[in-house]
Write an enzyme that holds these catalytic residues in place. Structure first.
Site, short mmCIF file in Angstrom:
data_model
loop_
_atom_site.label_atom_id
_atom_site.label_comp_id
_atom_site.label_asym_id
_atom_site.label_seq_id
_atom_site.Cartn_x
_atom_site.Cartn_y
_atom_site.Cartn_z
N ARG A 33 -12.21 16.14 -34.42
CA ARG A 33 -11.57 17.18 -33.62
C ARG A 33 -11.90 18.49 -34.32
O ARG A 33 -11.14 19.00 -35.14
CB ARG A 33 -10.05 16.97 -33.54
CG ARG A 33 -9.66 15.89 -32.53
CD ARG A 33 -9.64 16.38 -31.11
NE ARG A 33 -10.68 15.86 -30.25
CZ ARG A 33 -10.51 15.38 -29.02
NH1 ARG A 33 -9.33 15.26 -28.51
NH2 ARG A 33 -11.53 15.02 -28.29
N PHE A 68 -6.48 22.09 -24.79
CA PHE A 68 -6.83 20.67 -24.88
C PHE A 68 -8.09 20.48 -24.04
O PHE A 68 -8.29 21.17 -23.03
CB PHE A 68 -5.70 19.75 -24.40
CG PHE A 68 -6.09 18.31 -24.58
CD1 PHE A 68 -6.14 17.75 -25.85
CD2 PHE A 68 -6.48 17.53 -23.50
CE1 PHE A 68 -6.57 16.44 -26.03
CE2 PHE A 68 -6.89 16.22 -23.68
CZ PHE A 68 -6.94 15.67 -24.94
N THR A 69 -8.92 19.54 -24.45
CA THR A 69 -10.25 19.38 -23.86
C THR A 69 -10.24 19.28 -22.32
O THR A 69 -10.76 20.15 -21.63
CB THR A 69 -10.95 18.15 -24.46
OG1 THR A 69 -10.09 17.03 -24.31
CG2 THR A 69 -11.26 18.36 -25.93
N TYR A 129 0.83 -1.21 0.00
CA TYR A 129 0.00 0.00 0.00
C TYR A 129 0.86 1.26 0.00
O TYR A 129 0.51 2.26 -0.60
CB TYR A 129 -0.93 0.01 1.22
CG TYR A 129 -1.97 1.11 1.12
CD1 TYR A 129 -3.11 0.92 0.33
CD2 TYR A 129 -1.80 2.33 1.77
CE1 TYR A 129 -4.05 1.92 0.19
CE2 TYR A 129 -2.73 3.34 1.63
CZ TYR A 129 -3.86 3.14 0.85
OH TYR A 129 -4.78 4.14 0.73
N PHE A 143 -18.29 15.73 -26.92
CA PHE A 143 -17.89 14.83 -28.01
C PHE A 143 -17.85 13.36 -27.58
O PHE A 143 -18.00 12.48 -28.39
CB PHE A 143 -16.52 15.24 -28.57
CG PHE A 143 -15.44 15.28 -27.52
CD1 PHE A 143 -15.27 16.41 -26.74
CD2 PHE A 143 -14.61 14.18 -27.32
CE1 PHE A 143 -14.27 16.43 -25.76
CE2 PHE A 143 -13.62 14.21 -26.37
CZ PHE A 143 -13.45 15.34 -25.56
N LYS A 188 0.07 7.98 -23.29
CA LYS A 188 0.59 8.37 -24.61
C LYS A 188 2.08 8.01 -24.68
O LYS A 188 2.41 6.86 -24.82
CB LYS A 188 0.36 9.87 -24.83
CG LYS A 188 -1.04 10.32 -25.23
CD LYS A 188 -2.16 9.97 -24.37
CE LYS A 188 -3.46 10.69 -24.65
NZ LYS A 188 -3.73 11.83 -23.82
N ASP A 214 2.39 20.54 -20.60
CA ASP A 214 1.58 19.36 -20.84
C ASP A 214 2.51 18.44 -21.63
O ASP A 214 2.72 18.61 -22.83
CB ASP A 214 0.32 19.71 -21.64
CG ASP A 214 -0.54 18.47 -21.89
OD1 ASP A 214 0.00 17.35 -21.84
OD2 ASP A 214 -1.75 18.63 -22.13
C1 LIG Z 1 -4.70 12.75 -23.35
C2 LIG Z 1 -4.28 14.11 -23.07
C3 LIG Z 1 -4.45 14.68 -21.80
C4 LIG Z 1 -5.20 13.99 -20.68
O1 LIG Z 1 -4.63 12.79 -20.31
P1 LIG Z 1 -5.49 11.52 -19.85
O2 LIG Z 1 -4.46 10.51 -19.51
O3 LIG Z 1 -6.34 11.13 -21.01
O4 LIG Z 1 -6.31 11.93 -18.69
C5 LIG Z 1 -3.95 15.96 -21.61
N1 LIG Z 1 -3.37 16.65 -22.60
C6 LIG Z 1 -3.21 16.14 -23.83
C7 LIG Z 1 -2.54 16.95 -24.89
C8 LIG Z 1 -3.67 14.86 -24.12
O5 LIG Z 1 -3.53 14.38 -25.35
#
Ligand SMILES: *Cc1c(COP(=O)(O)O)cnc(C)c1O
Length: 458
Positions: free
Chosen positions: A383, A124-125, A72, A450, A259, A216
């Protein structure tokens, strides 16, 4: 066409994929309300919805899962991850989170006061959602070129326009700007990179005004590759060295491990500031888990640590970027309109140029993504105006200049032969583009519409 080196991996385990009939695809897209997010995975042939969490892990990563230390607190894998992140990113403190948005939530909540402004190189969203949720106004300071899909020879379309940033600072003052969110690369601009020179200049300007630079870092390895390829002075540096230098100018980052870390799940927050780190630890226990796992299993942290090391290998990242370029060049040879130059994780079709008979309010990118699935079984993503959502104050649709369909390539999953299938399918559809009808909402969710919105043909 780029003469390509074959995939830099051998296939050790396979996952069969199936091509379903025209009738079943037609039924599937109707059932999904013309939203490719609502399709079932088993109904998709080649799945280019996203590169998020869809990577193939290596044999070493799978082996890493077996040495997960599921204690843990104080898991071995956390210390391994911490060491790898420090070695590659260079930031002082690490907090794992369940995925990137977990880190965005913590950073935005702790640093933003209502009435603040957060500049960024395009939105970004989920990132903008967390900024706005905490009372900030997002201000786009990306260079104008980023909004023009045709400018093929701009090498760093993700760059911040320093004049726009200076103007914002002059207007509202540095104390109303807790940080700049610097995306490397810029997803919604088409996976476009930021140059090292621009990162440095942004850092100098921000730090002069007491503004933190928060990356980011989601696709930072792809950004490093483009710097090596395009920026003078970096051609002989390794990806790892470039990455380390990129982050040396900033104060922290949010990272979606799904990613560029080559894992199926995970993320993290890095900060240099000790006080912010202490506060972040206090918050992560409320929403994610102990600061030494942040919602992740020990084995997930191990896979992420190994994934980071593999992600900076030149053969891997060079294959990734060049495979995407190959797809772009095949489409280009047939005249298919796209955002150029080609990005690091995806090809973005220019839906307005693809479907000139549709008005942007008829959701051309949404319609094109549905049509691609219908005709070929290839799943892609909108997009454009649907993803951009509505202005929180006026309730009007944001109308982005880029109205795109994203063909996102998962990491290490598909081969050049799959790219040929996708190219052939889209070229065929391009020849029959007049038959594609516009769409309208029949169900519009209030936030991040979306993901679950439903549509009907006009
Ligand atoms: C995917 C993404 C995020 C958010 O990450 P999650 O792991 O999906 O929560 C933030 N910024 C960018 C540019 C992304 O492509």
């Amino acid at each position: 066409m780029t003469k390509f080196m074959p995939e830099p991996f051998k296939i050790k385990s396979v996952e069969p994929m199936y091509f379903i009939s025209d009738e079943r695809r037609e039924a599937a897209i109707q059932e999904a309300g013309f939203n490719t997010f609502l399709l079932k995975s088993k109904d998709c042939y080649i799945d280019l919805l996203t590169d998020s969490g869809t990577s193939a892990m290596s044999d070493k990563q799978w082996a890493g899962l077996m040495v997960g230390d599921e204690a843990y607190a104080g898991s071995e894998n956390f210390y391994h991850l911490e060491e790898v992140v420090k070695e590659h990113f260079g930031f002082k403190h690490l907090i794992p989170t369940h995925q990137g948005r977990g880190a965005e939530n913590i950073l935005s909540t702790l640093t933003i006061k209502p009435g603040d402004y957060v500049p960024g190189n395009m939105y970004f969203t989920t990132t903008r959602f967390h900024q706005e949720r905490n009372g900030a106004t997002f201000v786009d300071v990306i260079c104008d070129e980023a909004h023009n899909p045709d400018l093929a020879d701009v090498p760093f379309k993700g760059n911040v326009d320093l004049a726009k940033l200076q103007k914002l600072i002059d207007e509202v003052g540095g104390d109303k700007i807790p940080y700049i969110c610097l995306a490397v690369t810029v997803n919604l601009a088409g996976g476009q990179p930021v140059s090292m020179a621009n990162i440095k200049a942004v850092s100098e300007l921000c730090h002069k005004h007491g503004i933190q630079v928060m990356y980011d870092a989601t696709r930072c390895v792809e950004n490093a590759y483009f710097i090596k390829e395009r920026e003078a002075g970096f051609e002989d540096k390794s990806i790892k060295e470039i990455l380390f230098e990129m982050f040396s100018y900033g104060d922290g980052c949010t990272m979606s491990g799904k990613k560029d870390c080559l894992t199926n799940n995970g993320g993290f927050l890095c900060v240099n500031d000790d006080e912010l780190f202490a506060e972040a630890k206090g918050m992560v226990v409320q929403f994610e888990g102990m600061p030494s796992y942040g919602g992740l299993a020990g084995r997930d942290m191990e896979a992420m640590a190994i994934g980071i090391k593999e992600s900076v290998e030149f053969d891997y990242i060079s294959h990734r970027v060049n495979q995407i370029r190959y797809l772009g060049e095949r489409l280009d040879a047939a005249g298919v309109p796209m955002v150029k130059p080609y990005g690091g994780h995806a090809i973005f079709l220019d839906a307005r140029a693809f479907l000139p008979h549709l008005d942007q309010q008829q959701l051309p990118a949404q319609a094109l993504a549905a049509a691609i699935y219908r005709t070929s079984g290839v799943r892609t993503m909108e997009r454009g105006i649907v993803s951009a959502g509505r202005d929180v104050k006026t309730g009007e649709n944001h109308v982005p200049k880029l109205e795109t369909v994203r063909l996102t390539i998962p990491r290490r999953v598909y081969t050049y032969a799959h790219m040929d299938y996708v190219a052939d399918a889209i070229i065929e559809l391009y020849k029959n583009r007049e038959s594609i009808k516009g769409l309208e909402f029949v169900f519009e969710p209030k936030v991040l519409r979306f993901f679950t919105g439903r549509f009907e043909e006009i």
